[in-house]
Design a protein around this motif. Structure first.
Motif, PDB file in Angstrom:
ATOM      1  N   ALA A 174       0.805  -1.319   0.105  1.00 19.85           N
ATOM      2  CA  ALA A 174       0.140  -0.113  -0.047  1.00 19.85           C
ATOM      3  C   ALA A 174       1.052   1.123   0.020  1.00 19.85           C
ATOM      4  O   ALA A 174       1.963   1.218  -0.611  1.00 19.85           O
ATOM      5  N   SER A 175       0.434   2.417   0.956  1.00 26.43           N
ATOM      6  CA  SER A 175       1.506   3.563   0.758  1.00 26.43           C
ATOM      7  C   SER A 175       2.726   3.499   1.714  1.00 26.43           C
ATOM      8  O   SER A 175       3.333   4.464   1.519  1.00 26.43           O
ATOM      9  N   THR A 176       2.893   2.238   2.256  1.00 25.71           N
ATOM     10  CA  THR A 176       3.857   2.308   3.012  1.00 25.71           C
ATOM     11  C   THR A 176       5.183   2.274   2.097  1.00 25.71           C
ATOM     12  O   THR A 176       6.495   2.574   2.323  1.00 25.71           O
ATOM     13  N   ILE A 177       5.072   2.015   0.746  1.00 21.56           N
ATOM     14  CA  ILE A 177       5.971   2.098  -0.283  1.00 21.56           C
ATOM     15  C   ILE A 177       6.578   3.524  -0.460  1.00 21.56           C
ATOM     16  O   ILE A 177       7.543   3.382  -0.927  1.00 21.56           O
ATOM     17  N   LYS A 178       5.868   4.369  -0.022  1.00 18.65           N
ATOM     18  CA  LYS A 178       6.386   5.777  -0.208  1.00 18.65           C
ATOM     19  C   LYS A 178       7.705   6.163   0.563  1.00 18.65           C
ATOM     20  O   LYS A 178       8.484   7.077   0.368  1.00 18.65           O
ATOM     21  N   PHE A 179       8.012   5.354   1.770  1.00 16.59           N
ATOM     22  CA  PHE A 179       8.914   5.425   2.555  1.00 16.59           C
ATOM     23  C   PHE A 179      10.216   5.006   1.635  1.00 16.59           C
ATOM     24  O   PHE A 179      10.841   6.108   1.689  1.00 16.59           O
ATOM     25  N   PRO A 180      10.484   3.919   1.259  1.00 18.63           N
ATOM     26  CA  PRO A 180      11.551   3.832   0.618  1.00 18.63           C
ATOM     27  C   PRO A 180      11.616   4.780  -0.772  1.00 18.63           C
ATOM     28  O   PRO A 180      12.822   5.194  -1.176  1.00 18.63           O
ATOM     29  N   LEU A 181      10.491   5.015  -1.410  1.00 19.53           N
ATOM     30  CA  LEU A 181      10.738   6.060  -2.471  1.00 19.53           C
ATOM     31  C   LEU A 181      11.210   7.427  -1.938  1.00 19.53           C
ATOM     32  O   LEU A 181      11.914   8.050  -2.698  1.00 19.53           O
ATOM     33  N   LEU A 182      11.073   8.034  -0.769  1.00 21.98           N
ATOM     34  CA  LEU A 182      11.415   9.196  -0.430  1.00 21.98           C
ATOM     35  C   LEU A 182      12.852   9.147  -0.243  1.00 21.98           C
ATOM     36  O   LEU A 182      13.562   9.961  -0.388  1.00 21.98           O
TER      37      LEU A 182
END
Length: 433
Positions: free
Chosen positions: A205-213
């Motif tokens: 879900a949107s936890t993938i945005k942490f490694p993207l950041l």
């Protein structure tokens, strides 16, 4: 024998309160650019490895580990002819890394380390050419010490499992039989931890945005991107489900800083797709995640990814937090900016709801119909800091999943709040408010 790479499979047997528990091979990945094999299991494992001649091959056994297929064979070429995965018996998963003709290795050419008992890395340091054929089949055992996996993510010395607290959470879970969680918490001062299905792969879900950041700020540190650079919102990147960018006209320009901030603080999916596009797409960022040791974290699709094809695990999210907190991926300035953005996340109904007054949390949540998650870094008024990662698979929109996460967060916080503070200071620097 002599060397090239090895491929590792993950599965395992784990020690929980001193009792062995069967595990599964979660994932494996051979990185040909670094000549290393990464293996991830659902729980701790003590690999056994040995070299055989004629043909030259490395054999890795994962005792107490199951594998959900009869066999796998993958060809590589060059020094590594192929990697095979099978079952010598019902309780063991075996990797066989066969070298191409003319190549040989010795145990001195191979280094083995684990950044946790469930993630092992086999590294081929050099390649040798075989001058003459070997007669017969000789065996050379490779010693693997349990201390090889005593450092989590290569930065935090692992202490002991917080058995009493883990037992509390497992008892609590009995009241939530419809939920399937992955949980990992790590006390930065002591290295003590909670691991309940930590390596289990879930929809991110949107936890993938942490490694993207983190990947974005790595490129900022490298001078490839500037915070003031402008990103253009294209039609193919504009999506719904979350965020405000979707209501802007196609062609609207946003700075990198504004885009990254919206991606995290209000979980804007259009902003996320713009960041992903600027970083080169899903395949490139997934390769970078693997290079950090995040073997269960990968992107397949743009957001909102309602089907859940983008994946991670609670332990991967904590691995990433440990690397960020210990300055292994970012410059101090970029680390502080990342943590500052993550402290402004608007959704505070999961992990933040369980922490005490005066504590701060830098985190990222994720929500889909069938999954919720939250992960981050918590700093307590008593001076302790700990890392948290929780992912919960649930029935359709079941609100009990949120209740469970909040209660787990509360119990961990209260337990650590009563624990004596170590003289060892966490290394991730000052708070950014």
């Amino acid at each position: 024998m002599k060397s090239h790479l090895l491929a590792v499979g993950l599965s395992s047997l784990v020690l929980v309160a001193g009792q062995a528990k069967a595990s599964q091979l979660q994932s494996w990945y051979f990185d040909s650019s670094q000549n290393q094999l990464n293996l991830t299991t659902t729980s701790g494992v003590e690999p056994q490895a040995f070299l055989l001649d004629n043909p030259n091959r490395l054999v890795i056994d994962l005792p107490g580990t199951t594998f959900n297929s009869e066999s796998v064979k993958q060809n590589f070429g060059k020094a590594i002819k192929e990697i095979r995965i099978g079952k010598p018996d019902s309780q063991t998963t075996r990797f066989v890394i066969e070298l191409a003709p003319g190549y040989d290795i010795t145990s001195q050419n191979i280094s083995i380390k684990g950044d946790s008992p469930s993630h092992w890395i086999f590294q081929f340091n050099s390649f040798n050419r075989e001058n003459a054929p070997v007669v017969g089949e000789n065996r050379e055992d490779i010693a693997i010490k349990s201390t090889d996996a005593s450092t989590f993510a290569g930065v935090v010395h692992l202490g002991q499992e917080m058995v009493g607290l883990s037992s509390q959470i497992r008892t609590l879970l009995a009241n939530y039989k419809s939920l399937n969680p992955g949980i990992f918490f790590l006390d930065l001062a002591t290295g003590n931890y909670i691991d309940i299905n930590g390596e289990k792969r879930f929809a991110a879900a949107s936890t993938i945005k942490f490694p993207l950041l983190v990947a974005l700020f790595q490129d900022i540190d490298a001078g490839k991107i500037k915070l003031t650079d402008k990103l253009v919102m294209r039609r193919d990147l504009r999506v719904g489900e979350a965020g405000t960018m979707q209501y802007k006209p196609v062609g609207t320009k946003f700075s990198v800083l504004e885009t990254a901030t919206l991606m995290m603080t209000i979980s804007d999916n259009t902003a996320t797709n713009m960041v992903l596009d600027r970083l080169g797409g899903a395949a490139k960022v997934s390769q970078r995640f693997r290079s950090w040791g995040l073997q269960n974290t990968a992107m397949q699709n743009l957001l909102p990814d309602v089907g859940g094809t983008n994946t991670t695990s609670s332990k991967d999210l904590v691995r990433l937090a440990a690397l960020v907190a210990n300055n292994r991926l970012l410059s101090p300035n970029s680390r502080n900016q990342v943590l500052g953005i993550m402290r402004r996340v608007k959704t505070n109904s999961l992990l933040p709801a369980g922490i005490g007054q005066g504590a701060t949390i830098a985190h990222k949540t994720g929500t889909l119909r069938f999954i919720i998650g939250d992960a981050g870094i918590i700093q307590m008024p008593n001076g302790k800091s700990y890392l948290a990662g929780v992912l919960v698979q649930r029935p359709n929109y079941d609100p009990k999943a949120g209740d469970f996460v909040r209660e787990v967060s509360r119990r961990v916080y209260n337990y650590l709040d009563q624990t004596k503070v170590s003289n060892i200071e966490p290394t991730f620097g000052n708070r950014t408010r």
